[in-house]
Design a protein around this motif. Sequence first.
Motif, PDB file in Angstrom:
ATOM      1  N   ASP A 105       0.859  -1.178   0.000  1.00 43.91           N
ATOM      2  CA  ASP A 105       0.000   0.000   0.000  1.00 43.91           C
ATOM      3  C   ASP A 105       0.898   1.231   0.000  1.00 43.91           C
ATOM      4  OD1 ASP A 105       0.393   1.082   2.884  1.00 43.91           O
ATOM      5  OD2 ASP A 105      -0.129  -1.022   3.215  1.00 43.91           O
ATOM      6  N   PRO A 106       0.360   2.420  -0.320  1.00 43.61           N
ATOM      7  CA  PRO A 106       1.199   3.615  -0.433  1.00 43.61           C
ATOM      8  C   PRO A 106       1.954   3.995   0.834  1.00 43.61           C
ATOM      9  CG  PRO A 106      -0.921   3.981  -1.487  1.00 43.61           C
ATOM     10  CD  PRO A 106      -1.022   2.677  -0.757  1.00 43.61           C
ATOM     11  N   ASP A 107       1.491   3.539   2.003  1.00 46.12           N
ATOM     12  CA  ASP A 107       2.160   3.876   3.256  1.00 46.12           C
ATOM     13  C   ASP A 107       3.191   2.827   3.679  1.00 46.12           C
ATOM     14  OD1 ASP A 107       0.655   6.302   3.756  1.00 46.12           O
ATOM     15  OD2 ASP A 107      -1.061   4.995   4.115  1.00 46.12           O
ATOM     16  N   ASP A 108       3.382   1.811   2.846  1.00 43.28           N
ATOM     17  CA  ASP A 108       4.364   0.763   3.125  1.00 43.28           C
ATOM     18  C   ASP A 108       5.766   1.297   2.832  1.00 43.28           C
ATOM     19  OD1 ASP A 108       5.870  -1.505   3.407  1.00 43.28           O
ATOM     20  OD2 ASP A 108       4.704  -2.725   2.007  1.00 43.28           O
ATOM     21  N   THR A 109       6.591   1.369   3.862  1.00 39.96           N
ATOM     22  CA  THR A 109       7.949   1.905   3.692  1.00 39.96           C
ATOM     23  C   THR A 109       9.020   0.833   3.875  1.00 39.96           C
ATOM     24  OG1 THR A 109       7.982   2.579   6.025  1.00 39.96           O
ATOM     25  CG2 THR A 109       7.282   4.236   4.399  1.00 39.96           C
ATOM     26  N   ASP A 110       8.612  -0.424   3.833  1.00 41.34           N
ATOM     27  CA  ASP A 110       9.593  -1.497   3.964  1.00 41.34           C
ATOM     28  C   ASP A 110      10.688  -1.344   2.901  1.00 41.34           C
ATOM     29  OD1 ASP A 110      10.317  -4.359   4.960  1.00 41.34           O
ATOM     30  OD2 ASP A 110      10.226  -4.522   2.780  1.00 41.34           O
ATOM     31  N   ARG A 111      11.938  -1.398   3.324  1.00 47.68           N
ATOM     32  CA  ARG A 111      13.050  -1.113   2.415  1.00 47.68           C
ATOM     33  C   ARG A 111      13.131  -2.122   1.260  1.00 47.68           C
ATOM     34  NH1 ARG A 111      17.407   2.166   3.127  1.00 47.68           N
ATOM     35  NH2 ARG A 111      16.847   2.459   5.310  1.00 47.68           N
ATOM     36  N   LEU A 112      12.857  -3.392   1.536  1.00 49.27           N
ATOM     37  CA  LEU A 112      12.915  -4.409   0.484  1.00 49.27           C
ATOM     38  C   LEU A 112      11.845  -4.154  -0.569  1.00 49.27           C
ATOM     39  CD1 LEU A 112      13.745  -7.165  -0.757  1.00 49.27           C
ATOM     40  CD2 LEU A 112      12.137  -8.234   0.845  1.00 49.27           C
ATOM     41  N   ARG A 113      10.607  -4.037  -0.140  1.00 51.95           N
ATOM     42  CA  ARG A 113       9.503  -3.842  -1.080  1.00 51.95           C
ATOM     43  C   ARG A 113       9.646  -2.503  -1.819  1.00 51.95           C
ATOM     44  NH1 ARG A 113       5.306  -7.372  -0.576  1.00 51.95           N
ATOM     45  NH2 ARG A 113       5.211  -8.670   1.291  1.00 51.95           N
ATOM     46  N   PHE A 114      10.029  -1.476  -1.086  1.00 49.70           N
ATOM     47  CA  PHE A 114      10.177  -0.159  -1.703  1.00 49.70           C
ATOM     48  C   PHE A 114      11.257  -0.190  -2.787  1.00 49.70           C
ATOM     49  CE2 PHE A 114      11.978   4.070  -2.079  1.00 49.70           C
ATOM     50  CZ  PHE A 114      10.851   4.863  -2.206  1.00 49.70           C
ATOM     51  N   SER A 115      12.369  -0.825  -2.498  1.00 48.47           N
ATOM     52  CA  SER A 115      13.473  -0.874  -3.462  1.00 48.47           C
ATOM     53  C   SER A 115      13.088  -1.631  -4.720  1.00 48.47           C
ATOM     54  CB  SER A 115      14.700  -1.531  -2.819  1.00 48.47           C
ATOM     55  OG  SER A 115      15.157  -0.772  -1.723  1.00 48.47           O
ATOM     56  N   GLY A 175      25.942  -2.751  -6.885  1.00 43.04           N
ATOM     57  CA  GLY A 175      25.143  -1.533  -6.873  1.00 43.04           C
ATOM     58  C   GLY A 175      24.726  -1.109  -5.475  1.00 43.04           C
ATOM     59  N   MET A 176      24.578  -2.067  -4.560  1.00 45.85           N
ATOM     60  CA  MET A 176      24.127  -1.758  -3.204  1.00 45.85           C
ATOM     61  C   MET A 176      25.277  -1.651  -2.208  1.00 45.85           C
ATOM     62  SD  MET A 176      20.716  -4.164  -2.961  1.00 45.85           S
ATOM     63  CE  MET A 176      20.251  -3.522  -1.358  1.00 45.85           C
ATOM     64  N   ALA A 177      26.502  -1.734  -2.706  1.00 45.79           N
ATOM     65  CA  ALA A 177      27.665  -1.679  -1.811  1.00 45.79           C
ATOM     66  C   ALA A 177      27.657  -0.395  -0.983  1.00 45.79           C
ATOM     67  CB  ALA A 177      28.952  -1.768  -2.625  1.00 45.79           C
ATOM     68  N   GLY A 178      27.832  -0.540   0.310  1.00 45.42           N
ATOM     69  CA  GLY A 178      27.883   0.615   1.188  1.00 45.42           C
ATOM     70  C   GLY A 178      26.537   1.137   1.636  1.00 45.42           C
ATOM     71  N   SER A 179      25.441   0.513   1.196  1.00 44.47           N
ATOM     72  CA  SER A 179      24.106   0.972   1.598  1.00 44.47           C
ATOM     73  C   SER A 179      23.796   0.482   3.009  1.00 44.47           C
ATOM     74  CB  SER A 179      23.046   0.457   0.626  1.00 44.47           C
ATOM     75  OG  SER A 179      22.865  -0.944   0.775  1.00 44.47           O
ATOM     76  N   SER A 180      22.733   1.031   3.580  1.00 42.26           N
ATOM     77  CA  SER A 180      22.346   0.671   4.943  1.00 42.26           C
ATOM     78  C   SER A 180      21.415  -0.531   4.996  1.00 42.26           C
ATOM     79  CB  SER A 180      21.653   1.871   5.615  1.00 42.26           C
ATOM     80  OG  SER A 180      20.518   2.273   4.866  1.00 42.26           O
ATOM     81  N   SER A 181      21.164  -1.163   3.853  1.00 44.47           N
ATOM     82  CA  SER A 181      20.278  -2.326   3.827  1.00 44.47           C
ATOM     83  C   SER A 181      20.947  -3.513   4.513  1.00 44.47           C
ATOM     84  CB  SER A 181      19.926  -2.683   2.381  1.00 44.47           C
ATOM     85  OG  SER A 181      21.113  -2.929   1.645  1.00 44.47           O
ATOM     86  N   SER A 182      20.123  -4.416   5.036  1.00 43.84           N
ATOM     87  CA  SER A 182      20.659  -5.601   5.702  1.00 43.84           C
ATOM     88  C   SER A 182      21.111  -6.628   4.674  1.00 43.84           C
ATOM     89  CB  SER A 182      19.586  -6.214   6.606  1.00 43.84           C
ATOM     90  OG  SER A 182      18.528  -6.746   5.826  1.00 43.84           O
ATOM     91  N   GLY A 183      21.890  -7.603   5.140  1.00 43.51           N
ATOM     92  CA  GLY A 183      22.334  -8.666   4.250  1.00 43.51           C
ATOM     93  C   GLY A 183      21.173  -9.456   3.684  1.00 43.51           C
ATOM     94  N   LEU A 184      20.151  -9.703   4.515  1.00 44.67           N
ATOM     95  CA  LEU A 184      18.981 -10.440   4.052  1.00 44.67           C
ATOM     96  C   LEU A 184      18.251  -9.669   2.959  1.00 44.67           C
ATOM     97  CD1 LEU A 184      16.939 -12.731   4.236  1.00 44.67           C
ATOM     98  CD2 LEU A 184      15.828 -11.513   6.130  1.00 44.67           C
ATOM     99  N   GLN A 185      18.107  -8.366   3.139  1.00 45.09           N
ATOM    100  CA  GLN A 185      17.440  -7.545   2.121  1.00 45.09           C
ATOM    101  C   GLN A 185      18.210  -7.567   0.807  1.00 45.09           C
ATOM    102  OE1 GLN A 185      17.251  -3.894   4.342  1.00 45.09           O
ATOM    103  NE2 GLN A 185      15.128  -4.234   4.981  1.00 45.09           N
ATOM    104  N   ARG A 186      19.529  -7.507   0.873  1.00 52.17           N
ATOM    105  CA  ARG A 186      20.323  -7.560  -0.351  1.00 52.17           C
ATOM    106  C   ARG A 186      20.154  -8.897  -1.056  1.00 52.17           C
ATOM    107  NH1 ARG A 186      26.070  -4.501   0.952  1.00 52.17           N
ATOM    108  NH2 ARG A 186      25.227  -2.947   2.393  1.00 52.17           N
ATOM    109  N   GLU A 187      20.134  -9.968  -0.283  1.00 54.12           N
ATOM    110  CA  GLU A 187      19.986 -11.299  -0.877  1.00 54.12           C
ATOM    111  C   GLU A 187      18.634 -11.451  -1.569  1.00 54.12           C
ATOM    112  OE1 GLU A 187      20.648 -13.867   2.393  1.00 54.12           O
ATOM    113  OE2 GLU A 187      22.801 -13.437   2.526  1.00 54.12           O
TER     114      GLU A 187
END
Length: 445
Positions: free
Chosen positions: A144-154, A357-369
């Motif tokens: 939904d538009p208020d979902d700010t989850d980093r994985l889904r948003f990315s 592309g995501m090197a150095g970002s604040s995302s977690s390892g699980l999110q990157r995977e």
Amino acid sequence: MPFATWFVVAGLLLTLMALGKTTLARLPLSTAQLYLLVGLGIGPLGIGLLVIDPVDEAGILEVLTEIAVILSLFAAGLKLRTPLSDGRWKLPLRLATVSMTLTVFGIAALGVYGLELPIGAAVLLGAVLAPTDPVLASDVQIEDPDDTDRLRFSLTGEAGFNDGAAFPFVMLGLGLLGLHEVGHNFSRWLLVDVVWAVLGGLAVGAALGVAVGRLVVYLRRTHKEAVGTDDFLALGLVALAYGVALLVSTYAFLAAFAAGLALRAEERRETGDEPAADVEAMAHEGQAEEVAVDEHVAPAYMASAVLGFAEQLERIGAVALVVLVGALLHRADWTLDALWFVPAVLLIVRPLAVWIGMAGSSSSGLQRELIAWFGVRGIGSVYYLMFAETHGLNDGFSDLLLGLVLTTIAVSIVVHGLSVTPLMRWYSKRSDAEEREAVRLEKEG
């Protein structure tokens, strides 16, 4: 096949999907998998009710896929309510630029050294398969538009941006094959196909989204007019963005996405941080007419209503186009080349490009995977290949590229569809547990 039989097939498919939606949500299956099976069953590999040649009918397929992708991109833009100043936007931008460029040239390298394609055909293959798909990736996009989850948003932002950002590389591939003018030392390609077409497309969509959004809100607030026309508003804005973008030689995909983003940004500018879900709840309680012209929530109601209509069109388009892809699988490439090429694209090129592309970002390892894994290929890839066909793609490469692209899409739909439910459930549980732990530590601190 008799015209009436088409209605029977379509009616049965849509009815079964509506009745089975809740069942599918509990299973490791996606609706796209079932659409693909239906297409396979009624196509030449099945009972032969739907027979279409993708080369001879490339023009029709190009138009159909283009419409589906544009509607999906517009809807994706409307879903993204996060302010452009928010740091979360860095990830989809990096994925749609750095990671996608690396994916294009990674696949091109496989084409040159593994498939012995000329550089132009290899770059074209990379450009066709590099963008992730906004049509088929709904299960991993924001809910939904208020979902700010980093994985889904990315993943949502990446699919929105890179379906248009792949266009310069398609034009580069065609240019290297002698089918498009790139200029001396690629000067024309850089200035026109990259800078002007990309920035111009974004500017056209953004300007139209802002203008239409402000006009509608003004009419509703001040004059209590333009109410109950959100379906026409959605179609009108998409058509405007598409048409103007093409008239000024920019990318219509980026214009459609930017129009959705701008319309949502206008809503947020007017209503601030008030959740869009609250407005939708008011409308469902029978107050739609009052909400539509309310001074405070009219912008949010407009954006929510337009998004709802756009999502309905998107789902209908997904049914039709994935069934078509299933019917086209008789042209897929099941040779030894495909057996190493498809896993290399999905398991090596995509993950490496994402991690760089995501090197150095604040995302977690699980999110990157998970971002690395969920690079769904689909309708966008079919569109780009049909675009190349209608612009003179050498027949010597058509069959090979067509076979590899269809095979990659089919494998992507199957493996990503099987994994999306268990992986996203696991991710949600992990995220909830981490959030609870953070709250506990904050209280103890």
